[in-house]
Motif scaffolding. Structure first.
Motif, mmCIF file in Angstrom:
data_model
loop_
_atom_site.group_PDB
_atom_site.id
_atom_site.type_symbol
_atom_site.label_atom_id
_atom_site.label_comp_id
_atom_site.label_asym_id
_atom_site.label_seq_id
_atom_site.Cartn_x
_atom_site.Cartn_y
_atom_site.Cartn_z
ATOM 1 N N ASP A 4 -10.633 -47.740 -12.638
ATOM 2 C CA ASP A 4 -11.250 -46.417 -12.575
ATOM 3 C C ASP A 4 -11.449 -45.849 -13.976
ATOM 4 O OD1 ASP A 4 -8.660 -45.950 -13.249
ATOM 5 O OD2 ASP A 4 -8.219 -44.562 -11.606
ATOM 6 N N GLN A 5 -11.154 -46.628 -15.016
ATOM 7 C CA GLN A 5 -11.402 -46.209 -16.389
ATOM 8 C C GLN A 5 -12.821 -46.607 -16.793
ATOM 9 O OE1 GLN A 5 -8.965 -44.477 -17.972
ATOM 10 N NE2 GLN A 5 -7.743 -44.703 -16.113
ATOM 11 N N GLU A 6 -13.216 -46.168 -17.990
ATOM 12 C CA GLU A 6 -14.564 -46.470 -18.465
ATOM 13 C C GLU A 6 -14.580 -47.814 -19.199
ATOM 14 O OE1 GLU A 6 -17.188 -44.938 -17.604
ATOM 15 O OE2 GLU A 6 -16.121 -43.355 -16.536
ATOM 16 N N TYR A 7 -14.006 -48.818 -18.581
ATOM 17 C CA TYR A 7 -14.075 -50.173 -19.105
ATOM 18 C C TYR A 7 -13.761 -51.135 -17.967
ATOM 19 C CZ TYR A 7 -9.005 -49.331 -19.360
ATOM 20 O OH TYR A 7 -7.717 -49.003 -19.066
ATOM 21 N N ARG A 8 -14.124 -52.398 -18.162
ATOM 22 C CA ARG A 8 -13.782 -53.448 -17.209
ATOM 23 C C ARG A 8 -12.694 -54.316 -17.817
ATOM 24 N NH1 ARG A 8 -17.127 -57.317 -16.141
ATOM 25 N NH2 ARG A 8 -18.558 -57.029 -17.888
ATOM 26 N N GLU A 9 -11.970 -55.020 -16.975
ATOM 27 C CA GLU A 9 -10.819 -55.786 -17.439
ATOM 28 C C GLU A 9 -10.627 -57.027 -16.582
ATOM 29 O OE1 GLU A 9 -5.991 -55.256 -16.993
ATOM 30 O OE2 GLU A 9 -7.185 -53.485 -17.518
ATOM 31 N N LEU A 11 -8.071 -61.001 -16.760
ATOM 32 C CA LEU A 11 -7.160 -61.876 -17.480
ATOM 33 C C LEU A 11 -7.709 -63.290 -17.460
ATOM 34 C CD1 LEU A 11 -3.655 -60.709 -16.149
ATOM 35 C CD2 LEU A 11 -4.796 -60.032 -18.279
ATOM 36 N N ARG A 12 -7.639 -63.969 -18.600
ATOM 37 C CA ARG A 12 -7.986 -65.387 -18.690
ATOM 38 C C ARG A 12 -6.693 -66.162 -18.928
ATOM 39 N NH1 ARG A 12 -13.502 -65.727 -20.365
ATOM 40 N NH2 ARG A 12 -14.561 -63.991 -19.299
ATOM 41 N N VAL A 13 -6.534 -67.275 -18.226
ATOM 42 C CA VAL A 13 -5.286 -68.036 -18.277
ATOM 43 C C VAL A 13 -5.579 -69.516 -18.471
ATOM 44 C CG1 VAL A 13 -3.157 -68.633 -17.051
ATOM 45 C CG2 VAL A 13 -4.192 -66.370 -16.721
ATOM 46 N N ALA A 14 -4.799 -70.161 -19.330
ATOM 47 C CA ALA A 14 -4.825 -71.617 -19.491
ATOM 48 C C ALA A 14 -3.407 -72.065 -19.778
ATOM 49 C CB ALA A 14 -5.760 -72.038 -20.623
ATOM 50 N N GLY A 15 -2.822 -72.877 -18.897
ATOM 51 C CA GLY A 15 -1.438 -73.289 -19.075
ATOM 52 C C GLY A 15 -0.539 -72.071 -19.107
ATOM 53 N N GLY A 16 0.270 -71.975 -20.159
ATOM 54 C CA GLY A 16 1.176 -70.841 -20.307
ATOM 55 C C GLY A 16 0.633 -69.738 -21.184
ATOM 56 N N THR A 17 -0.681 -69.746 -21.462
ATOM 57 C CA THR A 17 -1.307 -68.749 -22.337
ATOM 58 C C THR A 17 -2.191 -67.819 -21.519
ATOM 59 O OG1 THR A 17 -1.326 -70.316 -24.182
ATOM 60 C CG2 THR A 17 -2.784 -68.407 -24.359
ATOM 61 N N THR A 18 -2.051 -66.524 -21.768
ATOM 62 C CA THR A 18 -2.870 -65.517 -21.092
ATOM 63 C C THR A 18 -3.477 -64.588 -22.131
ATOM 64 O OG1 THR A 18 -1.451 -65.553 -19.123
ATOM 65 C CG2 THR A 18 -2.893 -63.649 -19.396
ATOM 66 N N MET A 19 -4.745 -64.256 -21.949
ATOM 67 C CA MET A 19 -5.425 -63.290 -22.804
ATOM 68 C C MET A 19 -6.032 -62.206 -21.929
ATOM 69 S SD MET A 19 -8.790 -63.675 -25.294
ATOM 70 C CE MET A 19 -8.079 -64.900 -26.393
ATOM 71 N N GLY A 20 -5.804 -60.954 -22.315
ATOM 72 C CA GLY A 20 -6.511 -59.865 -21.674
ATOM 73 C C GLY A 20 -7.908 -59.750 -22.254
ATOM 74 N N VAL A 21 -8.900 -59.518 -21.387
ATOM 75 C CA VAL A 21 -10.284 -59.345 -21.835
ATOM 76 C C VAL A 21 -10.794 -58.015 -21.295
ATOM 77 C CG1 VAL A 21 -12.617 -60.302 -21.882
ATOM 78 C CG2 VAL A 21 -10.641 -61.844 -21.797
ATOM 79 N N LEU A 22 -11.274 -57.175 -22.200
ATOM 80 C CA LEU A 22 -11.783 -55.856 -21.852
ATOM 81 C C LEU A 22 -13.248 -55.746 -22.240
ATOM 82 C CD1 LEU A 22 -8.836 -53.724 -23.284
ATOM 83 C CD2 LEU A 22 -9.234 -54.253 -20.879
#
Length: 322
Positions: A4-9, A11-22
């Motif tokens: 409900d904020q003015e952005y989209r979000e 998560l990208r995941v590979a193995g044990g690594t996660t990155m937030g993408v906004l």
């Protein structure tokens, strides 16, 4: 995921690594100004949770706009790359080019300046121009990499590593000591190295040998988890492109004359096989999110390794460190 904020979000995941993408709200669009602070706060949350966050849609077009984007995070910029072993150029105060390495080669995953006495806590990358193909800045969770190694190998790195450099005085392989320390004043260089707790010796030819004993594994100051934190992979001849290691070694009389190389802390060689296992673990947990023009990537340098894919076409990525 839509919020409900003015952005989209998401998560990208590979193995044990996660990155937030906004994705930021379009500039000038409804809620864009009000949403900017909310976007930054959410980026901080994702960074604390996962160690890496990419923000698209910021429209960063030049070094000034990149500097302004980094300033919003309130961190104090590191204004010098003194002592760094890779080629980069200062663009403006606290803003540098990303490592200037031939586009056809990838840059392996690493923690920035982990061979140094002090290192940046955060890295900010700003993409002014994405490559035609490739050129992403992949990341890897350091705790996941470490957990993927066998206990004996972890123990060897837990004891630490020793980085060794031969910096020529103006002509030779790699960077000169003048370029590395951004001065031609030997006294100034010696003062920097003493403060860095490094061992050093000048050579009769005008070069400089430097030895630094550093950590191989670090306890993250916030999470408390042990993480991989060294650049043994990058400093080892086995990291060179196929065929180039033999060529380089044929040009010198001793490994002591390599621009940089690395051993275990006790001086014993690091076998190629040990680093092959490290690279394989890094590949299993490697996450790559393509760049878009105007995007910002923020990385917790103590927690997450980063690298660079090979690429084609023009590419312009800036970096700041805090």
């Amino acid at each position: 995921m839509t919020t409900d904020q003015e952005y989209r979000e998401e998560l990208r995941v590979a193995g044990g690594t996660t990155m937030g993408v906004l994705w930021a709200a379009p500039a000038g669009g409804p809620g864009a100004a009000d949403g900017a602070e909310g976007l930054r706060l959410r980026a901080e949350e994702l960074l604390a949770e996962h160690g890496a966050v990419m923000i698209h849609g910021l429209g960063i077009a030049d070094a000034e706009e990149f500097h302004a984007a980094v300033d919003r995070f309130g961190d104090r910029l590191i204004r010098s790359y003194r002592g760094g072993n890779t080629p980069r150029v200062a663009v403006s105060d606290g803003v540098f080019t990303s490592t200037e390495y031939p586009a056809r080669f990838e840059i392996s995953l690493h923690n920035e300046l982990s061979y140094a006495h002090s290192w940046p806590r955060r890295l900010f990358f700003g993409c002014l121009l994405a490559a035609e193909t490739g050129g992403a800045t992949p990341v890897c969770d350091g705790a996941a990499l470490l957990a993927a190694l066998d206990p004996e190998l972890r123990a060897r790195f837990a004891a630490g590593v020793t980085y060794r450099q031969y910096l020529h005085g103006g002509y030779g392989l790699g960077k000169s000591w003048q370029a590395t320390f951004e001065t031609e004043d030997r006294v100034e260089v010696e003062g920097f190295l003493r403060e860095s707790e490094a061992e050093f010796a000048w050579t009769p030819e005008g070069g400089l040998r430097v030895i630094q004993h550093r950590q191989g594994i670090l306890e993250h100051p916030v999470t408390g988890r042990p993480v991989w934190f060294n650049q043994a992979d990058q400093w080892h001849p086995s990291n060179l492109p196929e065929g180039e290691a033999g060529t380089l070694l044929s040009l010198i009389d001793s490994t002591d004359d390599l621009p940089h190389w690395v051993t275990y802390r006790d001086g014993s060689p690091i076998p190629d096989e040990d680093l092959a296992k490290v690279r394989e673990a890094a590949r299993r947990h490697r996450l790559s999110v393509p760049w878009q023009d105007g995007s910002l990537l923020v990385v917790d340098n103590l927690r997450v390794l980063h690298g660079r894919e090979a690429y084609t076409g023009a590419r312009r990525v800036l970096v700041s460190m805090t």
